[in-house]
Write an enzyme that holds these catalytic residues in place. Structure first.
Site, PDB file in Angstrom:
ATOM      1  N   PHE A 220       0.845  -1.208   0.000  1.00  0.00           N
ATOM      2  CA  PHE A 220       0.000   0.000   0.000  1.00  0.00           C
ATOM      3  C   PHE A 220       0.875   1.250   0.000  1.00  0.00           C
ATOM      4  O   PHE A 220       0.639   2.206  -0.705  1.00  0.00           O
ATOM      5  CB  PHE A 220      -0.864   0.089   1.265  1.00  0.00           C
ATOM      6  N   HIS A 270      -9.274   8.567  12.456  1.00  0.00           N
ATOM      7  CA  HIS A 270     -10.039   7.881  11.404  1.00  0.00           C
ATOM      8  C   HIS A 270      -9.332   6.559  11.091  1.00  0.00           C
ATOM      9  O   HIS A 270      -8.180   6.567  10.633  1.00  0.00           O
ATOM     10  CB  HIS A 270     -10.094   8.766  10.146  1.00  0.00           C
TER      11      HIS A 270
END
Ligand code: FAD
Length: 292
Positions: A220, A270
């Site tokens: 990623f 988050h």
């Protein structure tokens, strides 16, 4: 409820990002994960949107099933490259009709299976165009979030230019931003200082990625320009043959990041959940008091 109002009224809190379930039959597992994480009384939960609109129907379905199963504020991610004004209007109208009033407005990337996709053609070029478009048509119905990049977006020529582009999204009407994942909080603190210098005064939620599979995270990171600190690489070295060791080391690292952020006055976190509750639970367990 609109996220901008939630952020105004809540002192501290967490939010959770999911991707829409793909496999037939995985919807039940997905909703169970959402329900399990609902006990943290999240600020909101969000559902991602595949490149080029590839998950349009699944994203919508996931949002509606969350709304049906749990009393949570929901947000749809929405990408604009390759989209038309007509297709975006139809999505916004449908969201409005279904009480979905939060959008994470994104440019998106070219779908990986479309090599000749020309990002510069089409009705929307940047996320800012989407923010502007929504604001022109929504009479203030939507609360709009945008993406931010503490280590800069991979295509941006410099940190400075990238933050100028973020400022344009704020001026176009964004209410809040969520950052790309990072594994060294120094990037976030430096980014917040630079944002302040550019008069960016919206809440910027740090994006937290739990590490359970180190190779996947490194993959990623290579796409999105997030770096792995040398200290974390060193801690991982002796446990690379042990999935449990990697998970424990990863959770310790990311848990430490979250604790440091909260102790330094950051109010919201988050989480990129990857549709799993276990790692998030382990990270949040020791942070209960700091999140009160
Ligand atoms: P933009 O803000 O448009 O920026 C893209 C690039 O263009 C940057 O390099 C920026 O500096 C540059 N730029 C902006 N404006 C200008 C200008 N006027 N002139 C020149 N250059 C400019 N992707 C998905 O496909 N689905 C998702 O659900 C999704 N969710 C995400 C959630 C978060 C929290 C984050 C951080 C990213 C997410 N992404 C998602 C990835 C995102 O789509 C990619 O990072 C994409 O490459 C950029 O999107 P953006 O909205 O940041 O684009």
């Amino acid at each position: 409820m609109k996220i901008k109002e939630v952020l105004r009224s809540r002192g501290r809190g967490v939010s959770f990002e999911f991707f829409p379930p793909k496999q037939p039959g995985s919807e039940v597992f997905f909703i169970n994960v959402v329900k399990e994480l609902a006990r943290y009384d999240p600020l909101y939960v969000s559902v991602t949107y595949g490149a080029g609109g590839s998950t349009r129907d699944r994203t919508r379905k996931a949002l509606l099933s969350i709304k049906k199963a749990a009393d949570l504020n929901v947000m749809s991610h929405l990408t604009c490259i390759g989209a038309t004004a007509e297709s975006i209007t139809s999505i916004l109208d449908d969201y409005r009709a279904n009480g979905i009033d939060n959008i994470l407005a994104l440019r998106g990337d070219a779908p990986r299976d479309m090599r000749d996709f020309d990002i510069s053609r089409g009705e929307f070029r940047y996320a800012r165009d989407l923010v502007e478009f929504i604001r022109k048509h929504d009479d203030g119905y939507f609360s709009i979030g945008v993406a931010a990049y503490p280590e800069k977006h991979p295509e941006a020529p410099s940190l400075e230019k990238d933050i100028e582009h973020l400022k344009m999204k704020v001026d176009a009407g964004a209410d809040f931003a969520i950052t790309q994942m990072f594994f060294d909080n120094a990037y976030y603190y430096d980014f917040m200082d630079r944002a302040l210098k550019h008069a960016i005064d919206i809440p910027i939620l740090p994006g937290i990625m739990p590490i359970t599979d180190f190779n996947r995270i490194k993959e990623f990171c290579s796409f999105c320009n997030a770096s792995i600190p040398e200290s974390l690489e060193k801690k991982m070295l002796p446990v690379l043959d042990s999935p449990d060791g990697i998970k424990k080391t990863g959770i310790e690292h990311v848990g430490g990041q979250c604790e440091d952020l909260l102790r330094n006055g950051v109010k919201y976190l988050h989480f990129y959940t990857l549709n799993r509750a276990d790692a998030v639970n382990e990270i949040l367990k020791p942070l209960k008091d700091l999140l009160k």
